[in-house]
Design an enzyme around this catalytic site. Structure first.
Site, short mmCIF file in Angstrom:
data_model
loop_
_atom_site.label_atom_id
_atom_site.label_comp_id
_atom_site.label_asym_id
_atom_site.label_seq_id
_atom_site.Cartn_x
_atom_site.Cartn_y
_atom_site.Cartn_z
N TYR A 52 0.83 -1.22 0.00
CA TYR A 52 0.00 0.00 0.00
C TYR A 52 0.86 1.27 0.00
CZ TYR A 52 -3.61 -3.36 1.61
OH TYR A 52 -4.44 -4.44 1.76
N HIS A 110 0.77 -11.81 1.65
CA HIS A 110 -0.33 -11.06 1.05
C HIS A 110 -1.14 -11.88 0.03
CE1 HIS A 110 -1.41 -6.59 0.11
NE2 HIS A 110 -2.46 -7.36 -0.09
#
Ligand code: NAD
Length: 277
Positions: A52, A110
């Site tokens: 992010y 992830h």
């Protein structure tokens, strides 16, 4: 008095607040302000990721808040391009440094990124990170049943959580049931369908919202809490952060929960875990 956020116990004995705040697509320069707002609203569980690009902003907001570290629950994630052993150790160190923390509460792989075939190796690295005490709990994200089965067969620690796309239109019943049957808590990403799927207009949601004097987003967040999911909706807007946090004062009836569960449409809004690289 506002009710406290419920907690769930993970398979390693740690607890996790069931309601948190996610920062996917929160612009890095705006992150400190947005996470500061979320902490002021009352959120104590923050879900970020190296990918992010906003871990430093999250870390600044945490540091400036003056909130005791023990009250916070911080998750970050190992991105696909750092899977492996030494690369995972290095990526983890970089995340801790950006967050300004000496431990995270939860560290996740992830995506499985099956084409690389390195998630088993990466998981062994996460096991070592957990043993060092710098990640209290470790887990996975976007893992499907075959990926979990491989971890069970080839590694020692069962993931504490599996963070998957999950909302009323895409409930992933197979992976959800399999995870829970093995003591893995389910975290729902995209809990509101990222605003892309027309969940807010669904009759079952609108009827429950009317009955409880709640908004559609609040009804969907309640549905997650009552079906056992860990959830961290995202919004850049403080009034929506407050709306999404103000869900502890009402309860959906079993029939309202069932009507919302019937909205399942296999309506994925994000990537396919088999192919996301
Ligand atoms: P979400 O379902 O939380 O949707 C966020 C969007 O919904 C907002 O941008 C806004 O447009 C809308 N919204 C939020 N509150 C609202 C309200 N009260 N009324 C009306 N609209 C509202 O989607 P998300 O951000 O993708 O998911 C939540 C978190 O999950 C992320 O921030 C991130 O932390 C995590 N996540 C993880 C993965 C993963 O691969 N592990 C992928 C995506 C997201």
């Amino acid at each position: 008095m506002t009710k406290p956020v419920p907690t769930l116990t993970l398979n390693d004995g740690h607890t996790i607040p069931q309601l948190g705040f996610g920062v996917f697509k929160v612009d890095p320069p705006a992150t400190t302000r947005i996470v500061t707002d979320a902490l002021e609203v009352g959120y104590r569980h923050i879900d970020t990721a190296a990918a992010y690009g906003n871990e430093a902003g999250v870390g600044d907001a945490l540091a400036n808040s003056g909130i005791d570290r023990a009250e916070l629950f911080v998750t970050t994630k190992l991105y696909n391009d750092r899977q492996g052993t030494q690369s995972a150790f290095d990526a983890f160190d970089e995340s801790l440094e950006k967050l300004g923390l000496d431990y995270v509460d939860l560290y996740l792989i992830h995506w499985p990124s099956p084409a690389q075939d390195r998630y088993v190796e990466s998981w062994k690295a996460l096991e070592q990170i957990q043993a060092s005490g710098r990640a209290r709990s470790i887990g996975v994200s976007n893992f499907l049943v075959p990926h979990l089965k491989r971890l069970f067969g080839e590694t020692d620690v069962v993931p504490a959580v599996n963070q998957i796309e999950l909302h009323p239109a895409h409930q992933q019943p197979e992976v959800t049931a399999f995870s829970r049957a093995h003591g893995i808590q389910v975290e729902a990403w995209g809990p509101l369908g990222q605003g892309k799927y027309p969940l807010f207009e669904a009759t079952a949601v609108a009827v429950a919202a009317e009955a409880h004097g709640a908004t559609p987003a609040q009804v969907i967040i309640r549905w997650h809490l009552q079906t056992g999911n860990i959830v961290f909706p995202k919004s850049n807007r403080r009034e929506r952060m407050a709306e999404n946090f103000d869900v502890l004062g009402f309860e959906l009836s079993p029939s309202e929960v069932a009507a919302i569960s019937a909205l399942e449409r296999a309506g994925r809004v994000g990537g396919d875990p088999n192919t996301v690289e």
